[in-house]
Scaffold this active site. Sequence first.
Site, mmCIF file in Angstrom:
data_model
loop_
_atom_site.group_PDB
_atom_site.id
_atom_site.type_symbol
_atom_site.label_atom_id
_atom_site.label_comp_id
_atom_site.label_asym_id
_atom_site.label_seq_id
_atom_site.Cartn_x
_atom_site.Cartn_y
_atom_site.Cartn_z
ATOM 1 N N HIS A 1 18.588 21.278 -18.749
ATOM 2 C CA HIS A 1 19.369 20.620 -17.704
ATOM 3 C C HIS A 1 18.913 19.167 -17.595
ATOM 4 O O HIS A 1 17.719 18.889 -17.746
ATOM 5 C CB HIS A 1 19.165 21.331 -16.360
ATOM 6 N N SER B 1 12.780 20.585 -17.446
ATOM 7 C CA SER B 1 11.877 21.563 -18.070
ATOM 8 C C SER B 1 12.448 22.975 -17.962
ATOM 9 O O SER B 1 11.709 23.948 -17.800
ATOM 10 C CB SER B 1 10.480 21.492 -17.452
ATOM 11 N N HIS B 2 13.765 23.059 -18.054
ATOM 12 C CA HIS B 2 14.455 24.347 -18.096
ATOM 13 C C HIS B 2 14.839 24.649 -19.546
ATOM 14 O O HIS B 2 15.978 24.992 -19.847
ATOM 15 C CB HIS B 2 15.701 24.307 -17.210
ATOM 16 N N SER B 3 13.876 24.531 -20.426
ATOM 17 C CA SER B 3 14.117 24.624 -21.866
ATOM 18 C C SER B 3 14.389 26.066 -22.285
ATOM 19 O O SER B 3 13.679 26.989 -21.885
ATOM 20 C CB SER B 3 12.901 24.085 -22.619
#
Length: 590
Positions: free
Chosen positions: A311, A521-523
């Site tokens: 995101h 950091s929504h990897s």
Amino acid sequence: MSHPILSEFDIVFAGGGTTACVVAGRLAAYDPSLRILILEAGQHTLNKPIHVQPSQALLHLAPTSTTVTFNIGNPSPHLNGRAPIIPSGRCVGGGSCVNFMAYTRAPASDYDDWGVDGWESPKLIPLMKKLEKYEAQPDCTTHGYDGPIKVSSSGCKMGISNEFIQVGTTYHKRQYAEDTDDLETCNTYSPCLKYIDGSTGRRSDAAHHYIYNQAHNPNLHVWDGKRVKRIVFEDKRAVGVEFTSDPVSCPDGNQSSSIVRASKLVVVSAGAFGSPTILERSGIGAEAILKRCGIEQLVNLPGVGENYRDHYLVLVPYLATDDVVTPSRGDSILQRSLAQNSLDSKIKWRPDDEELKAMSPAFQLRWKEFLQDRPDKPVALFTLFAQYLPPPSRPLLNILAPRSSMTACYYTLYPVSVGSVHINVTEDGKERMDFNTGILDDPSDIVPLNFGYKKTREIFRRMASYRGEVAAGHPDFPEGSAAACKETSGPVELDAPDIVYTAEDDEVIDRFLRDIVQTLSHSLGTCAMKPEADHGVVDARLNVYGVSNLKVADLSISPLNVGGNTYSTALLIGERAAMIIAEDLGINCI
């Protein structure tokens, strides 16, 4: 070359993040006789204030932090040559122990979009309910009330968030609801709940609520400070894991390799960065990637490391009244509170017809093809962060916060752009990550970010606490522009006209966004659960194609993005993975 074999377990987890803790914890509870080992490069988190006190979340992003890994992307022309840095959890419990604890769940239709047997939303919603203890409202049909993960308002709400909602429901003309995380409600202002225990004020993470609470089980082991190198195979059956002491967690540790055997199963659970690189070091991946690193190919799976998604986040600071109450200023009781993450209100935003017309034509195709007829899917999430939070890509702004301030945070949820994560070697033979973030590669992705800047600015400048912009954290508009940033004595009227931006102003905004946009950091996505012919890496039961006794269970399996903060999805994948593994082993998981 032989390596010492330390011991044998039934199941070995390569990685000890959020999902690994859920799976291992559930399996240990289902069958306490199972010998389970978690190998984690980071350190233990048990009762450490930096991990259990919500107010300390920002400390994990300090440059000297060892609780996260700062994954450095390749320089991108779409980011004005910048090399973005994406943090990921690096401790027992992973992201659940270092994130900002915002509770937002993706729409149920996101999981249906995966098109994977056994992962349809009717089968997943019971697991969503099973994992949570929802403390905000009783009798909500899509929420759970007996699970290990607590969800609450934290009992410490800031008045400034009410201003955000008040302007949103008047000027922005949207409705208000207490719950917009019911898996379908969208485009509505609401409180922003938190993964915080409402009784104790502690972070509600996977490590404490799935693993550390089973300290009585002698068969559940966590070895911290262990960096997984590769999976060990006999023929094409996974039989163990090779690891070494992690040089960051154990700088004085023995760097020689050891092997631990797994009699029943190996589960790779090292996240969107760690899982594909472990597979590649084990000989599973694309031929060209492995060949350049001198690794003998075991299985040709070109999808490994592809499909990276995230995101896209923008942070924009504003000045506020000196008497505004935030966790860092004002009310002494609130200042003493440790149960606050500075996020109390939000909207999962979709453009109305007027807003859509104001957006660049580059977004229209994406809107029509993916979003227009799906009213449960937000384009972006807008929220207020009740502190000064400048973008990490502008370090000079981090030196000294201005007087009382607040930050507009907004992030897009379904970007088109896709990146990749692979291993590579440097000229001196050292391993490095070849990480293409993909951020803003597709021209449609910058459009909602541009509009988000304008719309959140209009919302903030109507809030009672507004006193202008922190100019250094905004686009550098040309002299004489109506959009020029300045300090003011108060907000504009609710019915004041919006700022009119010229074509030149829009170019300035776009340059600004390319300079400062980052991910949340929504990897996810780099070991996608898709058909092998479609560059998939695992099947519906999480088995890695081409080998046996090896599964992947973490956010890397998600084939598509999800419209919410990904902690909820990581927990859900863990619950489903635990059920799958229990079924495979003939264990009752009711």
